[in-house]
Design an enzyme around this catalytic site. Structure first.
Site, PDB file in Angstrom:
ATOM      1  N   ASP A  22       0.751  -1.072   0.423  1.00 45.22           N
ATOM      2  CA  ASP A  22      -0.088   0.563   0.054  1.00 45.22           C
ATOM      3  C   ASP A  22       0.551   1.647   0.276  1.00 45.22           C
ATOM      4  O   ASP A  22       0.732   2.143   0.833  1.00 45.22           O
ATOM      5  CB  ASP A  22      -0.876   0.111   1.399  1.00 45.22           C
ATOM      6  CG  ASP A  22      -1.426  -1.125   0.507  1.00 45.22           C
ATOM      7  OD1 ASP A  22      -2.198  -1.709   0.021  1.00 45.22           O
ATOM      8  OD2 ASP A  22      -2.668  -1.491   1.777  1.00 45.22           O
ATOM      9  N   LYS A  25       1.730   2.229  -5.163  1.00 49.55           N
ATOM     10  CA  LYS A  25       2.583   2.365  -6.805  1.00 49.55           C
ATOM     11  C   LYS A  25       1.277   2.032  -8.125  1.00 49.55           C
ATOM     12  O   LYS A  25       1.901   2.093  -8.521  1.00 49.55           O
ATOM     13  CB  LYS A  25       2.586   0.379  -6.245  1.00 49.55           C
ATOM     14  CG  LYS A  25       3.359  -1.021  -5.289  1.00 49.55           C
ATOM     15  CD  LYS A  25       3.639  -1.737  -4.885  1.00 49.55           C
ATOM     16  CE  LYS A  25       2.309  -2.273  -4.345  1.00 49.55           C
ATOM     17  NZ  LYS A  25       2.295  -1.659  -3.410  1.00 49.55           N
ATOM     18  N   GLY A  49      -4.376  -4.596  -3.764  1.00 54.26           N
ATOM     19  CA  GLY A  49      -5.588  -2.698  -4.187  1.00 54.26           C
ATOM     20  C   GLY A  49      -4.713  -1.861  -4.927  1.00 54.26           C
ATOM     21  O   GLY A  49      -4.523  -1.388  -3.752  1.00 54.26           O
ATOM     22  N   HIS A  50      -4.745  -1.516  -5.791  1.00 62.09           N
ATOM     23  CA  HIS A  50      -3.543  -0.283  -6.876  1.00 62.09           C
ATOM     24  C   HIS A  50      -4.661   1.119  -6.790  1.00 62.09           C
ATOM     25  O   HIS A  50      -5.689   0.534  -7.426  1.00 62.09           O
ATOM     26  CB  HIS A  50      -3.385  -0.971  -7.518  1.00 62.09           C
ATOM     27  CG  HIS A  50      -2.291  -1.736  -7.187  1.00 62.09           C
ATOM     28  ND1 HIS A  50      -1.136  -2.045  -8.098  1.00 62.09           N
ATOM     29  CD2 HIS A  50      -1.699  -2.084  -5.968  1.00 62.09           C
ATOM     30  CE1 HIS A  50      -0.429  -2.870  -7.419  1.00 62.09           C
ATOM     31  NE2 HIS A  50      -0.501  -3.077  -5.879  1.00 62.09           N
ATOM     32  N   GLN A 227       2.304  -5.457  -3.433  1.00 63.11           N
ATOM     33  CA  GLN A 227       2.482  -6.201  -2.234  1.00 63.11           C
ATOM     34  C   GLN A 227       3.371  -5.073  -1.483  1.00 63.11           C
ATOM     35  O   GLN A 227       3.852  -4.012  -2.291  1.00 63.11           O
ATOM     36  CB  GLN A 227       2.711  -7.521  -1.941  1.00 63.11           C
ATOM     37  CG  GLN A 227       1.483  -8.454  -1.952  1.00 63.11           C
ATOM     38  CD  GLN A 227       0.376  -8.324  -2.918  1.00 63.11           C
ATOM     39  OE1 GLN A 227       1.423  -9.050  -4.136  1.00 63.11           O
ATOM     40  NE2 GLN A 227      -0.782  -8.360  -3.223  1.00 63.11           N
TER      41      GLN A 227
HETATM   42  P1  GDP Z   1      -0.673   0.283  -3.721  1.00 65.35           P
HETATM   43  O1  GDP Z   1      -1.495  -0.463  -3.103  1.00 65.35           O
HETATM   44  O2  GDP Z   1       0.734   0.643  -3.361  1.00 65.35           O
HETATM   45  O3  GDP Z   1      -1.013   0.800  -4.855  1.00 65.35           O
HETATM   46  O4  GDP Z   1      -1.368   1.687  -2.925  1.00 65.35           O
HETATM   47  P2  GDP Z   1      -2.578   1.979  -2.312  1.00 65.35           P
HETATM   48  O5  GDP Z   1      -3.942   2.089  -3.256  1.00 65.35           O
HETATM   49  O6  GDP Z   1      -3.271   0.722  -1.703  1.00 65.35           O
HETATM   50  O7  GDP Z   1      -3.036   2.991  -1.205  1.00 65.35           O
HETATM   51  C1  GDP Z   1      -2.439   4.471  -1.230  1.00 65.35           C
HETATM   52  C2  GDP Z   1      -3.025   5.530  -0.981  1.00 65.35           C
HETATM   53  O8  GDP Z   1      -2.657   6.544  -0.740  1.00 65.35           O
HETATM   54  C3  GDP Z   1      -4.586   5.296  -1.868  1.00 65.35           C
HETATM   55  O9  GDP Z   1      -5.190   5.843  -1.400  1.00 65.35           O
HETATM   56  C4  GDP Z   1      -3.518   6.187  -2.890  1.00 65.35           C
HETATM   57  O10 GDP Z   1      -5.059   7.699  -3.436  1.00 65.35           O
HETATM   58  C5  GDP Z   1      -3.334   7.429  -1.768  1.00 65.35           C
HETATM   59  N1  GDP Z   1      -1.587   7.851  -2.143  1.00 65.35           N
HETATM   60  C6  GDP Z   1      -1.168   8.194  -3.355  1.00 65.35           C
HETATM   61  N2  GDP Z   1       0.000   8.473  -2.969  1.00 65.35           N
HETATM   62  C7  GDP Z   1      -0.346   9.286  -2.326  1.00 65.35           C
HETATM   63  C8  GDP Z   1       0.477  11.026  -1.645  1.00 65.35           C
HETATM   64  O11 GDP Z   1       0.801  11.659  -2.599  1.00 65.35           O
HETATM   65  N3  GDP Z   1      -0.757  11.599  -0.980  1.00 65.35           N
HETATM   66  C9  GDP Z   1      -2.046  11.163  -0.300  1.00 65.35           C
HETATM   67  N4  GDP Z   1      -2.555  11.698   0.328  1.00 65.35           N
HETATM   68  N5  GDP Z   1      -2.493  10.574  -0.498  1.00 65.35           N
HETATM   69  C10 GDP Z   1      -1.568   9.592  -1.402  1.00 65.35           C
HETATM   70  P1  IMO Z   2      -0.878  -4.353  -1.907  1.00 66.36           P
HETATM   71  O1  IMO Z   2      -0.753  -4.024  -3.569  1.00 66.36           O
HETATM   72  C1  IMO Z   2      -0.899  -4.537   1.755  1.00 66.36           C
HETATM   73  C2  IMO Z   2      -1.175  -8.827   3.356  1.00 66.36           C
HETATM   74  C3  IMO Z   2      -2.118  -8.640   4.195  1.00 66.36           C
HETATM   75  C4  IMO Z   2      -2.093 -10.140   5.524  1.00 66.36           C
HETATM   76  C5  IMO Z   2      -0.604 -10.887   4.236  1.00 66.36           C
HETATM   77  C6  IMO Z   2      -1.524 -12.180   3.975  1.00 66.36           C
HETATM   78  O2  IMO Z   2      -2.207  -3.550  -2.202  1.00 66.36           O
HETATM   79  O3  IMO Z   2       0.274  -3.154  -1.660  1.00 66.36           O
HETATM   80  P2  IMO Z   2      -2.798 -12.485   2.183  1.00 66.36           P
HETATM   81  O4  IMO Z   2      -4.118 -12.372   1.465  1.00 66.36           O
HETATM   82  O5  IMO Z   2      -2.303 -11.842   0.809  1.00 66.36           O
HETATM   83  O6  IMO Z   2      -2.331 -14.142   1.719  1.00 66.36           O
HETATM   84  O7  IMO Z   2      -2.170 -11.705   2.974  1.00 66.36           O
HETATM   85  O8  IMO Z   2      -0.121  -9.888   3.248  1.00 66.36           O
HETATM   86  N1  IMO Z   2      -1.983  -8.185   1.973  1.00 66.36           N
HETATM   87  C7  IMO Z   2      -1.143  -6.877   1.735  1.00 66.36           C
HETATM   88  N2  IMO Z   2      -1.036  -5.358   2.629  1.00 66.36           N
HETATM   89  N3  IMO Z   2      -1.188  -4.070   0.513  1.00 66.36           N
HETATM   90  C8  IMO Z   2      -1.245  -5.080   0.003  1.00 66.36           C
HETATM   91  O9  IMO Z   2      -0.896  -5.141  -1.331  1.00 66.36           O
HETATM   92  C9  IMO Z   2      -1.230  -7.029   0.414  1.00 66.36           C
HETATM   93  N4  IMO Z   2      -1.137  -7.883   0.219  1.00 66.36           N
HETATM   94  C10 IMO Z   2      -1.603  -9.316   1.451  1.00 66.36           C
HETATM   95  O10 IMO Z   2      -2.630  -8.630   4.657  1.00 66.36           O
HETATM   96  O11 IMO Z   2      -1.082  -9.633   6.617  1.00 66.36           O
HETATM   97 MG    MG Z   3      -2.556  -1.304  -1.926  1.00 65.18          MG
END
Ligand code: GDP
Ligand code: IMO
Ligand code: MG
Length: 427
Positions: A22, A25, A49-50, A227
């Site tokens: 998270d 990415k 969850g991107h 991840q």
């Molecule tokens: P990922 O899994 O690595 O793609 O990250 P996620 O999408 O799960 O989580 C990142 C969260 O931070 C999302 O809700 C994005 O919209 C938010 N986000 C990403 N970059 C920024 C930033 O520079 N500032 C703020 N405030 N939010 C951001």
């Molecule tokens: P992105 O790509 C954050 C974590 C879960 C749990 C562990 C194992 O959005 O960064 P799983 O369902 O993979 O067997 O769960 O890994 N986990 C993540 N945490 N971002 C993710 O993906 C994750 N994918 C798995 O919360 O701790």
């Molecule tokens: Mg994510």
């Protein structure tokens, strides 16, 4: 180490999370994909969850590569992705609704399908585990899908289109029901997958061939990691990990491409650390700053809506990830979230029984015992979300980034200051 700015990146680049996921990415890929001929997703499943926010709207992508919004970018889903077609289908619905075409997609025919029984098994296993043994999985069936692939009993994408698909499915469901005591309905699953397979048929192909061709003709290729490195099945905090390889190893597993051909390996982290699910996190914050970061950073999971635990930036981990994955650049996201903190801590080392220690790969217990060594830096008040040049950042923010570079010895080439496409500083 390349000194070039990422705004004009060329060749083959990879984005790897250097945390527990998270880190942003999805948004980084969406920003960089403008120059990519290919965006290739190589690991994980719908646990991913991107989030991408751009002129088409806000999207939570689980299987669909985050380069999909760029019409001229060919998006690939590699063979080592745990392919959840129910999720992909829903993501296609969301894109249809926003009038975003995904004709530019190829799904590898060798990818293993995440089937309904994988999700059921994931749920049962978590339920049966006692309190501190629960991994806190996303429940998306990722562990059981990879287990079945390793056991060589998984159904592959190509099976959907084979003449004896029905027979294969019925036989597998019988085994699942018997072995795991499930009550799966063969007819219902068959009809559901017949429908899904019709929808995806035209997108199925050999991603390896496409990638090889692109590489031969010198196209720009961007690998989208899922991840984070410390969720890696081997190098992460086992057993509190996922079942794939989020590091560069994962690229090889999906695309047979040696890491030495990567021109740029971008390690991505938030400007602080978060973790969701169980497992140790040395720099976890328990006080009011926790609330501050959760609220300002909107730290709720993109896939499961669970609260993410925030912590101070852990440079011990980033250094370990940098070494193992040969990072050439860092991307630091969510710097805007830190605005308003009087001081900011940064973890520069660990201590165990009073002695300095390094990160020990794959030892979750070790991470529960170490004590972080912090440096404290001044914060800044200003809203920085409209800043696009490094020099315009508040002095304390610049110092914070410089300190990260100094300690990790990796240049920070990308800073984001808001969730939307373009809310970035290319350093
Ligand atoms: P990922 O899994 O690595 O793609 O990250 P996620 O999408 O799960 O989580 C990142 C969260 O931070 C999302 O809700 C994005 O919209 C938010 N986000 C990403 N970059 C920024 C930033 O520079 N500032 C703020 N405030 N939010 C951001
Ligand atoms: P992105 O790509 C954050 C974590 C879960 C749990 C562990 C194992 O959005 O960064 P799983 O369902 O993979 O067997 O769960 O890994 N986990 C993540 N945490 N971002 C993710 O993906 C994750 N994918 C798995 O919360 O701790
Ligand atoms: Mg994510």
């Amino acid at each position: 180490m390349s000194k070039a700015s990422l705004i004009e990146w060329r060749g083959i680049a990879a984005v790897i999370g250097v945390d527990w996921g998270d880190s942003g990415k999805g948004r980084l890929i969406d920003d960089l994909a403008k120059r990519a001929h290919i965006v290739a997703r190589f690991s994980g499943g719908s646990n991913t969850g991107h989030t991408v926010e751009n002129k088409h709207g806000k999207f939570a992508l689980h299987i669909m590569p985050s380069g999909i919004f760029h019409k001229n970018t060919h998006c690939l889903i590699g063979r080592n992705v745990a392919l959840d077609l129910e999720s992909l289908s829903e993501e296609m619905d969301a894109l249809d609704k926003a009038k975003v075409s995904y004709d530019n997609l190829t799904i590898d025919e060798q990818a293993t399908l995440t089937m309904p029984w994988h999700k059921v098994r994931d749920g049962i296993r978590e339920k049966l585990r006692s309190g501190n043994k629960k991994i806190g999985t996303t429940g998306k069936g990722v562990g059981p899908t990879y287990a079945d692939r390793t056991e060589r009993v998984g159904l592959l994408v190509k099976d959907l289109f084979s003449k004896d698909f029905r027979k294969k499915l019925t036989e597998e469901i019988k085994i699942q029901n018997k072995f795991f005591g499930l009550k799966l309905n063969d007819e219902k699953i068959y009809r559901q997958y017949l429908k899904i397979s019709k929808r995806i048929k035209s997108f199925v192909g050999s991603t390896l061939e496409i990638l090889r061709e692109a590489q031969k003709s010198g196209k720009n290729i961007l690998f989208e990691g899922a991840q984070g490195y410390f969720l890696d099945i081997d190098a992460g905090t086992y057993p509190f990990v996922t079942s794939s390889n989020p590091g560069i190893v994962g690229i090889m597993r999906s695309f047979d491409l040696h890491p030495s051909v990567l021109n740029e390996v971008i390690g991505i982290t938030k400007s602080y650390t978060t973790r969701v699910g169980a497992g140790p996190m040395p720099t976890k914050i328990d006080a009011e700053i926790r609330e501050f970061l959760i609220i300002r950073g909107k730290e709720k999971g993109t896939t499961t809506n669970r609260l993410r635990d925030p912590g101070w930036l852990d440079l011990v981990l980033i250094k370990a990830a940098a070494e193992a994955n040969r990072l050439t650049a860092l991307a630091v996201t969510k710097l805007d979230v830190l605005s308003g903190l009087v001081s900011i801590k940064i973890c520069v080392g660990y201590k165990l029984d009073g002695k300095k220690v390094d990160y020990l790969p794959h030892d979750a217990e070790f991470l529960t015992q170490v004590e972080p060594v912090y440096e404290e830096m001044s914060g800044w008040e200003e809203d920085i979300s409209a800043i696009r040049n490094f020099k315009d950042l508040p002095t304390s923010a610049k110092k914070y980034i410089k300190r990260i570079e100094k300690i990790t010895n990796i240049p920070v080439k990308f800073i984001s200051v808001g969730p939307e496409r373009g809310q970035v500083i290319y350093v």
